[in-house]
Write a protein that holds these residues in place. Structure first.
Motif, PDB file in Angstrom:
ATOM      1  N   LEU A 196      13.109   7.662  -3.087  1.00 26.12           N
ATOM      2  CA  LEU A 196      13.179   7.244  -4.484  1.00 26.12           C
ATOM      3  C   LEU A 196      14.116   8.157  -5.255  1.00 26.12           C
ATOM      4  N   VAL A 197      14.925   7.553  -6.106  1.00 25.81           N
ATOM      5  CA  VAL A 197      15.854   8.286  -6.967  1.00 25.81           C
ATOM      6  C   VAL A 197      15.382   8.165  -8.405  1.00 25.81           C
ATOM      7  N   GLN A 198      15.306   9.301  -9.088  1.00 29.62           N
ATOM      8  CA  GLN A 198      14.901   9.312 -10.496  1.00 29.62           C
ATOM      9  C   GLN A 198      16.127   9.181 -11.383  1.00 29.62           C
ATOM     10  N   HIS A 199      16.040   8.299 -12.374  1.00 31.99           N
ATOM     11  CA  HIS A 199      17.138   8.091 -13.317  1.00 31.99           C
ATOM     12  C   HIS A 199      16.846   8.789 -14.642  1.00 31.99           C
ATOM     13  N   GLU A 200      17.830   8.801 -15.515  1.00 31.77           N
ATOM     14  CA  GLU A 200      17.741   9.574 -16.756  1.00 31.77           C
ATOM     15  C   GLU A 200      16.559   9.152 -17.609  1.00 31.77           C
ATOM     16  N   ASP A 201      16.225   7.871 -17.583  1.00 35.54           N
ATOM     17  CA  ASP A 201      15.095   7.391 -18.384  1.00 35.54           C
ATOM     18  C   ASP A 201      13.755   7.583 -17.679  1.00 35.54           C
ATOM     19  N   GLY A 202      13.763   8.221 -16.515  1.00 33.61           N
ATOM     20  CA  GLY A 202      12.536   8.459 -15.767  1.00 33.61           C
ATOM     21  C   GLY A 202      12.216   7.382 -14.751  1.00 33.61           C
ATOM     22  N   SER A 203      12.927   6.265 -14.777  1.00 32.45           N
ATOM     23  CA  SER A 203      12.655   5.184 -13.837  1.00 32.45           C
ATOM     24  C   SER A 203      13.047   5.594 -12.423  1.00 32.45           C
ATOM     25  N   LEU A 204      12.454   4.908 -11.459  1.00 27.17           N
ATOM     26  CA  LEU A 204      12.671   5.205 -10.041  1.00 27.17           C
ATOM     27  C   LEU A 204      13.207   3.963  -9.334  1.00 27.17           C
ATOM     28  N   THR A 205      14.147   4.165  -8.426  1.00 25.72           N
ATOM     29  CA  THR A 205      14.616   3.058  -7.587  1.00 25.72           C
ATOM     30  C   THR A 205      14.709   3.526  -6.139  1.00 25.72           C
ATOM     31  N   PRO A 206      14.485   2.608  -5.195  1.00 27.43           N
ATOM     32  CA  PRO A 206      14.532   2.963  -3.779  1.00 27.43           C
ATOM     33  C   PRO A 206      15.955   2.933  -3.239  1.00 27.43           C
ATOM     34  N   ALA A 245       0.823  -1.218   0.000  1.00 31.25           N
ATOM     35  CA  ALA A 245       0.000   0.000   0.000  1.00 31.25           C
ATOM     36  C   ALA A 245       0.852   1.261   0.000  1.00 31.25           C
ATOM     37  N   GLY A 246       1.997   1.209  -0.677  1.00 32.10           N
ATOM     38  CA  GLY A 246       2.867   2.382  -0.729  1.00 32.10           C
ATOM     39  C   GLY A 246       2.261   3.506  -1.543  1.00 32.10           C
ATOM     40  N   ARG A 247       2.343   4.721  -0.987  1.00 32.84           N
ATOM     41  CA  ARG A 247       1.889   5.904  -1.719  1.00 32.84           C
ATOM     42  C   ARG A 247       3.025   6.910  -1.793  1.00 32.84           C
ATOM     43  N   MET A 248       3.132   7.579  -2.935  1.00 32.00           N
ATOM     44  CA  MET A 248       4.227   8.503  -3.172  1.00 32.00           C
ATOM     45  C   MET A 248       3.858   9.919  -2.739  1.00 32.00           C
ATOM     46  N   GLU A 249       4.886  10.678  -2.343  1.00 34.77           N
ATOM     47  CA  GLU A 249       4.709  12.098  -2.069  1.00 34.77           C
ATOM     48  C   GLU A 249       6.048  12.791  -2.259  1.00 34.77           C
ATOM     49  N   THR A 250       5.990  14.066  -2.638  1.00 34.82           N
ATOM     50  CA  THR A 250       7.198  14.835  -2.913  1.00 34.82           C
ATOM     51  C   THR A 250       7.076  16.250  -2.378  1.00 34.82           C
ATOM     52  N   ASP A 251       8.222  16.818  -2.040  1.00 33.19           N
ATOM     53  CA  ASP A 251       8.282  18.231  -1.688  1.00 33.19           C
ATOM     54  C   ASP A 251       8.799  19.054  -2.868  1.00 33.19           C
ATOM     55  N   GLY A 252       8.918  18.410  -4.023  1.00 33.01           N
ATOM     56  CA  GLY A 252       9.440  19.049  -5.219  1.00 33.01           C
ATOM     57  C   GLY A 252      10.866  18.661  -5.494  1.00 33.01           C
ATOM     58  N   GLU A 253      11.627  18.416  -4.431  1.00 34.53           N
ATOM     59  CA  GLU A 253      13.023  18.013  -4.571  1.00 34.53           C
ATOM     60  C   GLU A 253      13.202  16.539  -4.230  1.00 34.53           C
ATOM     61  N   ASN A 254      12.644  16.126  -3.105  1.00 40.24           N
ATOM     62  CA  ASN A 254      12.739  14.738  -2.663  1.00 40.24           C
ATOM     63  C   ASN A 254      11.443  13.998  -2.985  1.00 40.24           C
ATOM     64  N   LEU A 255      11.582  12.711  -3.270  1.00 38.16           N
ATOM     65  CA  LEU A 255      10.436  11.862  -3.562  1.00 38.16           C
ATOM     66  C   LEU A 255      10.506  10.624  -2.678  1.00 38.16           C
ATOM     67  N   TYR A 256       9.391  10.284  -2.039  1.00 33.38           N
ATOM     68  CA  TYR A 256       9.331   9.130  -1.140  1.00 33.38           C
ATOM     69  C   TYR A 256       8.130   8.256  -1.510  1.00 33.38           C
ATOM     70  N   VAL A 257       8.227   6.985  -1.150  1.00 33.85           N
ATOM     71  CA  VAL A 257       7.068   6.099  -1.177  1.00 33.85           C
ATOM     72  C   VAL A 257       6.915   5.537   0.233  1.00 33.85           C
ATOM     73  N   VAL A 258       5.698   5.666   0.780  1.00 27.96           N
ATOM     74  CA  VAL A 258       5.437   5.324   2.173  1.00 27.96           C
ATOM     75  C   VAL A 258       4.407   4.208   2.224  1.00 27.96           C
ATOM     76  N   GLY A 259       4.735   3.117   2.881  1.00 35.12           N
ATOM     77  CA  GLY A 259       3.828   1.988   3.019  1.00 35.12           C
ATOM     78  C   GLY A 259       3.966   1.347   4.380  1.00 35.12           C
ATOM     79  N   TRP A 260       3.666   0.053   4.470  1.00 36.90           N
ATOM     80  CA  TRP A 260       3.773  -0.635   5.755  1.00 36.90           C
ATOM     81  C   TRP A 260       4.246  -2.072   5.569  1.00 36.90           C
ATOM     82  N   ASN A 261       4.901  -2.564   6.635  1.00 38.35           N
ATOM     83  CA  ASN A 261       5.300  -3.957   6.724  1.00 38.35           C
ATOM     84  C   ASN A 261       4.416  -4.635   7.764  1.00 38.35           C
TER      85      ASN A 261
END
Length: 512
Positions: free
Chosen positions: A333-343, A294-310
Motif C-alpha cells: 500500500l502507498v500512502q498519498h498526501e491526503d492520507g488515502s491508500l492505494t495498492p 479478509a485483508g488485514r494490514m500490517e507495517t514495519d513502520g516504513e512499508n505497509l501491506y494488506v494481506v488476504g486471500w483469493n
C-alpha cells in the motif's frame, strides 16, 4: 448464436446506451495468415522452461489459506492463517504460520496452533484473531473459538508463546459476548497497545441492534477485559458484519480496515487522525474486488501491506462461484498526501520476476495490427491478438493507450475456437467499471467481480498482471488491484481484445 457474436452484441448494446446504433454486424474473426506464419518461427523460449519458478500466491503446506493475521516482529512478517485442510475431520481451521521479510519468498511452518481435541471444546474450530508481543515479553494470540453445537457458538480465546511456534492455551481467559452484543457473532479479535492510555485494546467483530459493529474491550494484563462500548458501526448503509478488523498507525494517520460479510465481500478502510476517530470514508475505500477477502494490514513502520486471500472455485471449475479459502494475496500500500491508500505491485516481486521472455502473437484477427511492438485494434467488431500458453509464475506488463473512453477491451484467457476468452478481464468504459466474466457468453452473465473505475479521465493505463497458481492479480495505474481466480489462466492460450473500440496495447512484455 455463436459465442463470438454474443460477446460482440454486449459491446454494441453498451455503446447503444450512449447513442450509437444497436445493429449488430457479423464479426470477422479471420486470422491474419501472414502473422500466423511469421510467429510459428518465432523464438520459442518465452515459455521459460529453464527459468526458476517462484511462489507468488502461496498456499499452505497443510492445504489452502483462509483468513490471514500478519504480525511484524524483529525484522520479519509472521503471517498466521486459518489452514483450510478440507480433510473432513470434526475440527477445522487450525492456525498455520508463514514467515517472510518481503512477501516475495516464504517459510511455511505449517500448523502451530491446533483446534480442540474433543467435540465438546469451544475451539473445535479456530477462527481469526491476532498476535501481539506483550509487555511481559511473551507473545499472546487471541483467536476465535467456534463450536456449532454450543450456545453461544463463538468466544475469544487466549494462548501464549515464547517463540511464535509453540503455544499454550489458557482456557480460563475465554471471553464471551455480554448482553450488549450478539452471542453467536463475536469473533476476529484484533489486539493493540494504546500508549496514551497505558493499556491494551481489543477490537471484536460483532452485532448490536441487528447491525454489524466493531466493539472495543480494554485490559491492563491481557487476561481480564472490560467492555468499552461500540468502537465503530457499519457506515455503508447495510446491516453487514464487519469481519477481520485491523487498526494501526502509519505515518501520521490511523487506519481501520474490515471486510463486509455481505453483500459485496470487499475489504474496506477508513482514515482518522487518532485511534478513536472519527473515521472518514476515503473517495475510494477499497483496494480490490471480491476476489480478495479478509485483508488485514500490517507495517514495519516504513512499508505497509494488506494481506488476504483469493478463494478457490466450487468444484475447482472456473465457471463456478467462489469457495472459502485458497491462496494468500498481498498488496503493498502507498500512502498519498491526503492520507488515502492505494495498492501497488510489490517491487520485490517485480525484481524476482525479471527475466524478460519473447512474447509474440500466434494469432490475430485481420483488422488488428502489430507494428514496432504495438498491438492496435481499429474499433471494428471483435478484435483480438492471442499468445501461447503460460506455465508457472509470470508478470505481464503493458501500457494501454488511444482507447475509446466508452469502449470495451481487456485481457482474455483460455480462448475458444472463435478466439473468445472463456475468462475475460474487461475495461468497460460505458459502465465505468473493470469487470471479470468467468464465461465467454458474457451477454447472458453478470460480472463475477467488478470495481468502479472511470476511464473518462484516463489517458493511459499502466497495467501489470501477476499470473501464478490459478490466480491472476492485475494492478492499474497504481490506483486499484483486481484479483481473480482463473484455473485456466495457465496451460491455455491468452490474449488481448477489443469490442468495437479503438485501443492500443503498447510494449506488451512477459517476465518470469
Amino acid at each position: 448464436m455463436h459465442r463470438i457474436k454474443t460477446l460482440l452484441l454486449i459491446g454494441i448494446m453498451t455503446i447503444s446506451s450512449v447513442g450509437c446504433s444497436s445493429k449488430a454486424a457479423e464479426p470477422d474473426t479471420t486470422l491474419d495468415e501472414t502473422t500466423e506464419e511469421t510467429v510459428q518461427s518465432a523464438d520459442e523460449k518465452y515459455l521459460g522452461e529453464n527459468i526458476e519458478d517462484h511462489i507468488v500466491f502461496p498456499a499452505s503446506v497443510e492445504g489452502l489459506v483462509g483468513d490471514t493475521m500478519p504480525f511484524y516482529d524483529e525484522g520479519k512478517y509472521n503471517v498466521f492463517y486459518l489452514a483450510d485442510l478440507r480433510d473432513g475431520k470434526q475440527g477445522y481451521h487450525p492456525w498455520g504460520l508463514m514467515q517472510t521479510t518481503d512477501f516475495a519468498s516464504y517459510d511455511d511452518k505449517g500448523v502451530v496452533l491446533n483446534y480442540g481435541d474433543a467435540v465438546e471444546d469451544q475451539d473445535i474450530a479456530l477462527g481469526t484473531g491476532s498476535v501481539i508481543k506483550g509487555n511481559d515479553g511473551k507473545y499472546h494470540a487471541f483467536y476465535t473459538g467456534h463450536n456449532d453445537m454450543f450456545e453461544p457458538k463463538e468466544a475469544v480465546m487466549h494462548a501464549v508463546s515464547s517463540d511464535l511456534i509453540n503455544w499454550e492455551k489458557i482456557p480460563e481467559d475465554t471471553l464471551y459476548a455480554n448482553e450488549n452484543y450478539a452471542q453467536n457473532d463475536f469473533r476476529d479479535p484484533f489486539v493493540f497497545y494504546v500508549e496514551s492510555e497505558k493499556c491494551y485494546s481489543m477490537l471484536v467483530a460483532t452485532r448490536q441492534n441487528n447491525i454489524g459493529v466493531i466493539a472495543r474491550y480494554t485490559s491492563e494484563d491481557l487476561k481480564s477485559w472490560e467492555d468499552a462500548g461500540v468502537f465503530f458501526e457499519n457506515d455503508m448503509g447495510t446491516d453487514s458484519n464487519l469481519e477481520c478488523p485491523t487498526l494501526l498507525s502509519y505515518k501520521g494517520k490511523w487506519y481501520l480496515s474490515f471486510s463486509d460479510q455481505w453483500p459485496h465481500r470487499l475489504v474496506h478502510y477508513r482514515i482518522a487522525d487518532n485511534f478513536e476517530g472519527p473515521f472518514e470514508i476515503p473517495s475510494q475505500d477499497i483496494f480490490d474486488c471480491n476476489g480478495f477477502y479478509a485483508g488485514r494490514m500490517e507495517t514495519d513502520g516504513e512499508n505497509l501491506y494488506v494481506v488476504g486471500w483469493n478463494g478457490t472455485k466450487k468444484n475447482h471449475t472456473d465457471s463456478e462461484d467462489y469457495d472459502w479459502g485458497g491462496n494468500m494475496v498481498t498488496h503493498k500500500l502507498v500512502q498519498h498526501e491526503d492520507g488515502s491508500l492505494t495498492p501497488v505491485l510489490n517491487p520485490e516481486l517485480e525484481k524476482l520476476l525479471s527475466n524478460e521472455l519473447s512474447l509474440t502473437p500466434v494469432k490475430m484477427t485481420d483488422s488488428a495490427s502489430l507494428s514496432e511492438g504495438v498491438i492496435s485494434f481499429a474499433g471494428e467488431k471483435y478484435e483480438m491478438a492471442g499468445f501461447k500458453e503460460l506455465l508457472g509464475s509470470y508478470l505481464i506488463k503493458t501500457t494501454i493507450r488511444g482507447f475509446d473512453k466508452d469502449g470495451m477491451f481487456g485481457f482474455c484467457f483460455d480462448t475458444n475456437e472463435e478466439s473468445v476468452g472463456n475468462l475475460n478481464i474487461v475495461f468497460n468504459g460505458a459502465n465505468n467499471r473493470i469487470e471479470f466474466y468467468n464465461g465467454s457468453n458474457i451477454m447472458e452473465r453478470t460480472a463475477q467481480s467488478y470495481v468502479d473505475f472511470n476511464l473518462a479521465d484516463k489517458n493511459e493505463l499502466n497495467v501489470s498482471l501477476l499470473v501464478a497458481d490459478g490466480v491472476v492479480c492485475m494492478y492499474v495505474n497504481d490506483e486499484i488491484a483486481f484479483t481473480t481466480r482463473m484455473y485456466m489462466s495457465q496451460g491455455s492460450d491468452f490474449g488481448v481484445f477489443s469490442v468495437e473500440s479503438k485501443v492500443s496495447f503498447e510494449d506488451l512484455k512477459a517476465f518470469k
